[in-house]
Design an enzyme around this catalytic site. Structure first.
Site, PDB file in Angstrom:
ATOM      1  N   GLY A   1       0.736  -1.399   0.062  1.00 59.33           N
ATOM      2  CA  GLY A   1      -0.060  -0.024   0.103  1.00 59.33           C
ATOM      3  C   GLY A   1       0.662   1.311  -0.049  1.00 59.33           C
ATOM      4  O   GLY A   1       2.066   1.351  -0.603  1.00 59.33           O
TER       5      GLY A   1
ATOM      6  N   ASP B   1       6.098  -5.604  15.114  1.00 61.88           N
ATOM      7  CA  ASP B   1       4.734  -4.787  15.241  1.00 61.88           C
ATOM      8  C   ASP B   1       4.938  -3.543  15.783  1.00 61.88           C
ATOM      9  O   ASP B   1       5.673  -3.232  16.826  1.00 61.88           O
ATOM     10  CB  ASP B   1       3.742  -5.746  16.440  1.00 61.88           C
ATOM     11  CG  ASP B   1       2.478  -5.020  16.584  1.00 61.88           C
ATOM     12  OD1 ASP B   1       2.155  -3.863  16.263  1.00 61.88           O
ATOM     13  OD2 ASP B   1       1.924  -5.506  17.166  1.00 61.88           O
TER      14      ASP B   1
ATOM     15  N   TYR C   1     -10.974   4.714  14.808  1.00 63.28           N
ATOM     16  CA  TYR C   1     -10.173   5.103  13.611  1.00 63.28           C
ATOM     17  C   TYR C   1     -10.148   6.510  13.783  1.00 63.28           C
ATOM     18  O   TYR C   1      -8.877   7.056  13.882  1.00 63.28           O
ATOM     19  CB  TYR C   1     -10.562   4.414  12.333  1.00 63.28           C
ATOM     20  CG  TYR C   1      -9.470   4.927  11.413  1.00 63.28           C
ATOM     21  CD1 TYR C   1      -8.470   4.000  10.971  1.00 63.28           C
ATOM     22  CD2 TYR C   1      -9.928   5.935  10.143  1.00 63.28           C
ATOM     23  CE1 TYR C   1      -7.594   4.180  10.005  1.00 63.28           C
ATOM     24  CE2 TYR C   1      -9.183   5.952   9.320  1.00 63.28           C
ATOM     25  CZ  TYR C   1      -7.961   5.144   9.165  1.00 63.28           C
ATOM     26  OH  TYR C   1      -7.203   5.348   8.184  1.00 63.28           O
TER      27      TYR C   1
ATOM     28  N   THR D   1      -5.595   0.936  -2.239  1.00 63.72           N
ATOM     29  CA  THR D   1      -4.420  -0.101  -1.482  1.00 63.72           C
ATOM     30  C   THR D   1      -4.964  -1.304  -0.811  1.00 63.72           C
ATOM     31  O   THR D   1      -6.222  -1.372  -1.229  1.00 63.72           O
ATOM     32  CB  THR D   1      -3.625   0.731  -0.176  1.00 63.72           C
ATOM     33  OG1 THR D   1      -4.854   0.901   0.951  1.00 63.72           O
ATOM     34  CG2 THR D   1      -3.221   2.046  -0.615  1.00 63.72           C
TER      35      THR D   1
HETATM   36  N1  NAD Z   1      -5.856   3.435   1.906  1.00 62.11           N
HETATM   37  C1  NAD Z   1      -6.555   4.546   2.131  1.00 62.11           C
HETATM   38  O1  NAD Z   1      -7.544   5.163   1.485  1.00 62.11           O
HETATM   39  C2  NAD Z   1      -6.002   5.298   3.449  1.00 62.11           C
HETATM   40  C3  NAD Z   1      -6.666   6.604   3.587  1.00 62.11           C
HETATM   41  C4  NAD Z   1      -6.469   7.594   4.585  1.00 62.11           C
HETATM   42  C5  NAD Z   1      -5.314   7.155   5.430  1.00 62.11           C
HETATM   43  N2  NAD Z   1      -4.618   5.930   5.290  1.00 62.11           N
HETATM   44  C6  NAD Z   1      -3.664   5.399   6.333  1.00 62.11           C
HETATM   45  O2  NAD Z   1      -2.656   5.062   5.509  1.00 62.11           O
HETATM   46  C7  NAD Z   1      -1.590   3.958   6.269  1.00 62.11           C
HETATM   47  C8  NAD Z   1      -1.446   2.847   5.471  1.00 62.11           C
HETATM   48  O3  NAD Z   1      -2.729   2.290   4.728  1.00 62.11           O
HETATM   49  P1  NAD Z   1      -2.787   1.522   3.464  1.00 62.11           P
HETATM   50  O4  NAD Z   1      -4.133   1.857   2.838  1.00 62.11           O
HETATM   51  O5  NAD Z   1      -1.476   1.558   2.676  1.00 62.11           O
HETATM   52  O6  NAD Z   1      -3.056  -0.018   4.260  1.00 62.11           O
HETATM   53  P2  NAD Z   1      -2.547  -1.324   3.812  1.00 62.11           P
HETATM   54  O7  NAD Z   1      -3.109  -2.388   4.754  1.00 62.11           O
HETATM   55  O8  NAD Z   1      -2.647  -1.608   2.518  1.00 62.11           O
HETATM   56  O9  NAD Z   1      -0.877  -1.584   4.380  1.00 62.11           O
HETATM   57  C9  NAD Z   1      -0.754  -1.346   5.556  1.00 62.11           C
HETATM   58  C10 NAD Z   1       0.744  -2.142   5.829  1.00 62.11           C
HETATM   59  O10 NAD Z   1       0.972  -1.890   7.501  1.00 62.11           O
HETATM   60  C11 NAD Z   1       1.489  -3.247   7.673  1.00 62.11           C
HETATM   61  N3  NAD Z   1       0.796  -3.317   9.278  1.00 62.11           N
HETATM   62  C12 NAD Z   1      -0.154  -3.419   9.710  1.00 62.11           C
HETATM   63  N4  NAD Z   1      -0.290  -3.185  11.303  1.00 62.11           N
HETATM   64  C13 NAD Z   1       0.974  -3.283  11.424  1.00 62.11           C
HETATM   65  C14 NAD Z   1       1.845  -3.083  12.661  1.00 62.11           C
HETATM   66  N5  NAD Z   1       1.316  -3.326  13.897  1.00 62.11           N
HETATM   67  N6  NAD Z   1       3.240  -3.093  12.357  1.00 62.11           N
HETATM   68  C15 NAD Z   1       3.712  -3.043  11.352  1.00 62.11           C
HETATM   69  N7  NAD Z   1       3.082  -3.072  10.258  1.00 62.11           N
HETATM   70  C16 NAD Z   1       1.870  -3.047  10.186  1.00 62.11           C
HETATM   71  C17 NAD Z   1       0.527  -4.179   7.069  1.00 62.11           C
HETATM   72  O11 NAD Z   1       1.171  -5.462   7.231  1.00 62.11           O
HETATM   73  C18 NAD Z   1       0.573  -3.369   5.630  1.00 62.11           C
HETATM   74  O12 NAD Z   1       1.999  -3.962   4.862  1.00 62.11           O
HETATM   75  C19 NAD Z   1      -2.595   3.717   7.457  1.00 62.11           C
HETATM   76  O13 NAD Z   1      -1.917   4.486   8.390  1.00 62.11           O
HETATM   77  C20 NAD Z   1      -4.078   4.163   7.102  1.00 62.11           C
HETATM   78  O14 NAD Z   1      -4.774   4.599   7.904  1.00 62.11           O
HETATM   79  C21 NAD Z   1      -5.099   5.027   4.188  1.00 62.11           C
END
Ligand code: NAD
Length: 250
Positions: free
Chosen positions: A13, A58, A149, A184
């Site tokens: 992501g 983690d 969240y 993502t």
């Molecule tokens: N995708 C969206 O639309 C969006 C929008 C706003 C904010 N975000 C934020 O962006 C960030 C990334 O989101 P994304 O969409 O890429 O998520 P995703 O789930 O696609 O990827 C997240 C990654 O973080 C890792 N991860 C999860 N928990 C973990 C932990 N405890 N320790 C270490 N690694 C961990 C997962 O294994 C994964 O590789 C997050 O903080 C999310 O809240 C995402």
């Protein structure tokens, strides 16, 4: 010596996109993720452009956060940029969330950032480094069933401000990015949980005046800029990147 970035949640992501962006510019990259195999796959891919290290753990566990920072500094000799990207989304209203749900959400999205920063700050001080926190538009607006969240992401904006104030004198800049909808695996999981995926996707697209959903690269470009010399007077700020979704009133 090469500049070094540590990106949490970099196996997939947005985090993976951020890791790519820094590696393309020659940064050494530490990929820290709870998905050990995914982290190693990503590091292997990055090694085509730059040195990369995978660390499994983690962000919400004190010993893992500390180990991630120590391993990065041991491998690359310095730490210039920390990107706190790892995050999960635990759905539910306050009525429905269990205490364990609440703790799980806070543990990764807020406590994890605190733990990572506490370990990284002594190293960042030496370089006049930068921290970029990936928050969300959920810091400013709410959708149904997002209580924990929303609270965690709002808290992250407060933490960003506080750290910018406390550590500016150490030469550390701290900023947050608030993405809107970004394509993502997290977004895919959410779409898959809905009764009509295609209709939901069409609706989400229509929220964005720019006519598309965001990509990890959109966020990565901003993270790279905020960490760069060009942003040396930018600290304590929050950058919304959402294709004008929030100004359109969504
Ligand atoms: N995708 C969206 O639309 C969006 C929008 C706003 C904010 N975000 C934020 O962006 C960030 C990334 O989101 P994304 O969409 O890429 O998520 P995703 O789930 O696609 O990827 C997240 C990654 O973080 C890792 N991860 C999860 N928990 C973990 C932990 N405890 N320790 C270490 N690694 C961990 C997962 O294994 C994964 O590789 C997050 O903080 C999310 O809240 C995402």
């Amino acid at each position: 010596m090469r500049h070094t970035v540590l990106v949490t949640g970099a196996a997939a992501g947005i985090g993976a996109g951020i890791a790519d962006r820094f590696a393309e510019t020659g940064f050494a990259v530490a990929v820290f993720d709870i998905d050990a195999a995914g982290a190693e796959r990503k590091a292997e891919e990055l090694r085509r452009n730059a040195p990369a290290l995978s660390i499994a753990g983690d962000v919400g566990r004190e010993e893992d956060a500390k180990r991630a920072v120590e391993a990065t500094v041991a491998e690359f000799g310095r730490l210039d940029v920390l990107v706190n990207n790892a995050g999960i989304e635990v759905a539910g209203s306050v009525k429905d969330l269990t205490t364990a749900d609440w703790d799980r959400q806070m543990n990764v999205n807020l406590r994890g950032v605190f733990l990572m920063c506490r370990s990284a700050i002594p190293h960042l001080c030496r370089q006049g480094g930068s921290i970029v926190n990936i928050a969300s538009v959920h810091a400013f607006l709410s959708w149904p069933d997002s209580a924990a969240y929303d609270a965690a992401k709002s808290g992250l904006i407060g933490l960003t401000r506080a750290m910018a104030l406390d550590h500016g004198g150490d030469g550390i800049r701290v900023n947050a990015i608030c993405p809107g909808y970004i394509q993502t695996p997290l977004m895919d999981r959410w779409l898959d949980s809905l009764p009509d995926r295609e209709e939901a996707l069409r609706q989400v697209r229509s929220f964005h005046p720019v006519g598309r959903i965001g990509t990890p690269r959109d966020i990565a470009e901003a993270a790279f800029f905020l960490a760069s010399e060009g942003a040396s007077f930018i600290s304590g700020t929050t950058l919304v990147i959402d294709g004008a979704m929030t100004v359109a009133g969504r």
